[in-house]
Design a protein around this motif. Structure first.
Motif, PDB file in Angstrom:
ATOM      1  N   LYS A  67       0.824  -1.207   0.000  1.00  0.00           N
ATOM      2  CA  LYS A  67       0.000   0.000   0.000  1.00  0.00           C
ATOM      3  C   LYS A  67       0.861   1.261   0.000  1.00  0.00           C
ATOM      4  O   LYS A  67       0.396   2.329  -0.395  1.00  0.00           O
ATOM      5  N   VAL A  68       2.106   1.126   0.486  1.00  0.00           N
ATOM      6  CA  VAL A  68       3.027   2.263   0.519  1.00  0.00           C
ATOM      7  C   VAL A  68       4.217   1.940  -0.375  1.00  0.00           C
ATOM      8  O   VAL A  68       4.509   0.780  -0.655  1.00  0.00           O
ATOM      9  N   GLY A  69       4.894   2.972  -0.829  1.00  0.00           N
ATOM     10  CA  GLY A  69       6.081   2.780  -1.638  1.00  0.00           C
ATOM     11  C   GLY A  69       7.339   2.846  -0.794  1.00  0.00           C
ATOM     12  O   GLY A  69       7.323   3.296   0.344  1.00  0.00           O
ATOM     13  N   GLY A  70       8.446   2.403  -1.377  1.00  0.00           N
ATOM     14  CA  GLY A  70       9.711   2.444  -0.663  1.00  0.00           C
ATOM     15  C   GLY A  70      10.716   1.468  -1.241  1.00  0.00           C
ATOM     16  O   GLY A  70      10.466   0.796  -2.253  1.00  0.00           O
ATOM     17  N   ARG A  95      12.722   2.924   8.042  1.00  0.00           N
ATOM     18  CA  ARG A  95      13.321   3.970   8.888  1.00  0.00           C
ATOM     19  C   ARG A  95      12.511   5.272   8.854  1.00  0.00           C
ATOM     20  O   ARG A  95      12.189   5.839   9.899  1.00  0.00           O
ATOM     21  N   ASP A  96      12.190   5.741   7.666  1.00  0.00           N
ATOM     22  CA  ASP A  96      11.419   6.984   7.573  1.00  0.00           C
ATOM     23  C   ASP A  96      10.018   6.803   8.146  1.00  0.00           C
ATOM     24  O   ASP A  96       9.471   7.719   8.786  1.00  0.00           O
ATOM     25  N   LEU A  97       9.423   5.634   7.935  1.00  0.00           N
ATOM     26  CA  LEU A  97       8.079   5.382   8.458  1.00  0.00           C
ATOM     27  C   LEU A  97       8.089   5.343   9.984  1.00  0.00           C
ATOM     28  O   LEU A  97       7.162   5.831  10.638  1.00  0.00           O
ATOM     29  N   LEU A  99      10.202   6.941  11.906  1.00  0.00           N
ATOM     30  CA  LEU A  99      10.362   8.325  12.364  1.00  0.00           C
ATOM     31  C   LEU A  99       9.033   9.071  12.296  1.00  0.00           C
ATOM     32  O   LEU A  99       8.734   9.896  13.170  1.00  0.00           O
ATOM     33  N   ALA A 100       8.252   8.792  11.270  1.00  0.00           N
ATOM     34  CA  ALA A 100       6.939   9.446  11.159  1.00  0.00           C
ATOM     35  C   ALA A 100       6.036   9.050  12.327  1.00  0.00           C
ATOM     36  O   ALA A 100       5.277   9.873  12.847  1.00  0.00           O
ATOM     37  N   VAL A 101       6.127   7.794  12.764  1.00  0.00           N
ATOM     38  CA  VAL A 101       5.337   7.352  13.914  1.00  0.00           C
ATOM     39  C   VAL A 101       5.792   8.075  15.177  1.00  0.00           C
ATOM     40  O   VAL A 101       4.973   8.557  15.970  1.00  0.00           O
ATOM     41  N   ARG A 102       7.109   8.177  15.372  1.00  0.00           N
ATOM     42  CA  ARG A 102       7.625   8.860  16.558  1.00  0.00           C
ATOM     43  C   ARG A 102       7.226  10.334  16.553  1.00  0.00           C
ATOM     44  O   ARG A 102       6.879  10.907  17.598  1.00  0.00           O
ATOM     45  N   ARG A 103       7.257  10.948  15.371  1.00  0.00           N
ATOM     46  CA  ARG A 103       6.858  12.347  15.266  1.00  0.00           C
ATOM     47  C   ARG A 103       5.380  12.506  15.620  1.00  0.00           C
ATOM     48  O   ARG A 103       4.984  13.446  16.324  1.00  0.00           O
ATOM     49  N   GLU A 298       1.072   4.781  11.806  1.00  0.00           N
ATOM     50  CA  GLU A 298       1.187   3.389  12.247  1.00  0.00           C
ATOM     51  C   GLU A 298       0.719   2.426  11.157  1.00  0.00           C
ATOM     52  O   GLU A 298       1.331   1.365  10.956  1.00  0.00           O
ATOM     53  N   ASN A 299      -0.354   2.795  10.460  1.00  0.00           N
ATOM     54  CA  ASN A 299      -0.831   1.944   9.368  1.00  0.00           C
ATOM     55  C   ASN A 299       0.212   1.853   8.259  1.00  0.00           C
ATOM     56  O   ASN A 299       0.445   0.771   7.691  1.00  0.00           O
ATOM     57  N   ALA A 300       0.838   2.997   7.937  1.00  0.00           N
ATOM     58  CA  ALA A 300       1.870   2.992   6.904  1.00  0.00           C
ATOM     59  C   ALA A 300       3.039   2.108   7.314  1.00  0.00           C
ATOM     60  O   ALA A 300       3.611   1.385   6.489  1.00  0.00           O
TER      61      ALA A 300
END
Length: 420
Positions: A67-70, A95-97, A99-103, A298-300
């Motif tokens: 569902k997500v790219g990477g 890694r980026d995902l 960090l997005a959750v932590r943010r 979180e879903n991502a």
């Protein structure tokens, strides 16, 4: 790799045809009602057997995608592997995902604190600080008003000119300075005589100090006389302009101080009023928005792991480790090989009108040396597709054979359906 890509293309083409007609549903389902064969018109010759090319397909199949790219970090299966529902098939770099959750978690904590603060109202320390700001603003206003009064008094005095008392004071200052000068001159002359006496009664240093004192008072006399002249002359036009400018500046300072006091007083009233329903509503809306952002992050992160939606066998892997893959791009083809079916590829719209559920057929498998297997029509596609410019319908047949039949996913077949 080229061989695998070629095989992938072949299976993917078969998958597109099968998904278009069945949408990954169970091929053996007979939930949809299929009309009985249309009666032939008078004089029409109804064939006894209808034939079509076909392909061996799984009982259930799906083209899986992220569902997500990477960037693909790890492929956890190989072609032919048997997996259970929920089994991890491949992973993206997270890694980026992460960090997005932590943010988003940090934003959630901040929004929760803001809501709690809005509900609690101002702290005693905040009230005290607001009261101190009001006191400071009041002091600034009082100082500005005093400066304005002083500037206005100076302007009025300059406009009115010197009074008799001002002139008298200036004259007295001249007289005082002259008296001091005369005294210093007498002291100097006396010391001069003593220095020249034999023997000397004063030192040369004492005499020089007395001379310096005379010079000081001569300067003071000059200053006092100039001040007297200035008082007698009255205020000059430039002096009046300066005095008026000072009044204007003082008035502006008063206006600024009044505005600051008004602002500080309003802030104090707001702090003392406590929590407002509007502030709580805004904080609650901000919290809800952050909660949605966290759920999306979180879903991502979860979607960065491709899992099997059902138990089956890995058919084709369409990606490589290190490759950057776009969202929804086909990644892995999965099929349930517990039962193998046959699906027609080129059954025409004219022939499908004679086909109905339950009809028997003979299926010939070229890859098995022309082996013939009995089949039964279990599903007729309700919607047509296009193949090589022709309108065709997919008809699915159950072969009712076991796993030791030698059939393989993707084998070609030739189907002959007995229609009468």
């Amino acid at each position: 790799m080229l061989e695998r890509r070629a095989l992938s293309a072949l299976v993917a083409a078969s998958l597109v045809m099968s998904l278009a007609v069945s949408g990954c549903s169970q091929a053996g389902s007979t939930e949809q009602q299929t009309p009985s064969p249309m009666p032939s018109t008078p004089g029409e010759q109804v064939p006894e057997v209808i034939s079509a090319e076909a392909v061996v397909v799984p009982y259930r199949e799906a083209s899986l995608s992220f569902k997500v790219g990477g960037r693909v970090q790890q492929i956890l299966v190989s072609g032919g592997d048997t997996v259970t529902a929920g089994h991890s098939l491949a992973k993206l770099d997270t890694r980026d995902l992460a960090l997005a959750v932590r943010r988003a978690e940090a934003g959630l904590a901040s929004a929760q604190a803001q809501l709690a603060r809005a509900k609690a109202g101002a702290l005693p320390e905040e009230v005290a600080l607001a009261e101190a700001d009001v006191s400071i603003a009041e002091g600034n206003l009082a100082s500005a008003e005093a400066s304005l009064e002083s500037a206005e008094a100076s302007l009025q005095k300059a406009v009115a000119g010197p009074t008799a008392r001002d002139i008298q004071i200036a004259q007295k200052q001249v007289e005082l300075a002259k008296n001091q000068l005369w005294g210093a001159q007498g002291q100097r002359d006396a010391l001069g005589a003593q220095v020249n006496a034999n023997p000397p009664l004063a030192s040369a240093a004492e005499y020089e100090a007395a001379k310096a004192q005379v010079a000081v008072w001569e300067t003071q006399v000059t200053i006092a006389e100039l001040q007297l002249e200035e008082v007698q002359a009255g205020a000059r036009e430039e002096d009046l302009a300066v005095a008026r400018a000072q009044v204007t500046q003082a008035e502006s300072a008063v206006q600024v101080a009044e505005a600051q006091l008004e602002k500080a007083s309003a802030q104090l009233a707001l702090v003392k009023a406590g929590a407002r329903a509007e502030d709580v509503a805004v904080a609650e809306a901000a919290l809800a928005e952050v909660q949605v952002s966290l759920a999306e992050a979180e879903n991502a992160l979860d979607d960065a792991v491709l899992t099997a939606p059902f138990a089956g066998t890995v058919g084709t892997i369409l990606l490589d480790e290190g490759e950057v893959i776009a969202p929804q791009a086909p990644a892995i083809v999965l099929g349930d090989l517990s039962t193998l079916l046959v699906r027609t590829l080129d059954l025409s719209e004219a022939d499908v009108s004679h086909v109905s559920l339950g009809q028997e057929a003979m299926v010939t498998i070229d890859a098995l040396g022309g082996r013939q297997l009995k089949g039964t029509v279990v599903r007729i596609a309700p919607v047509a597709t296009e193949r090589r410019g022709d309108t065709v319908y997919a008809v699915t047949l159950d072969l009712e054979v076991g796993p030791d039949s030698g059939l393989r996913w993707g084998m070609t077949a030739f189907v002959e359906i007995t229609v009468r």
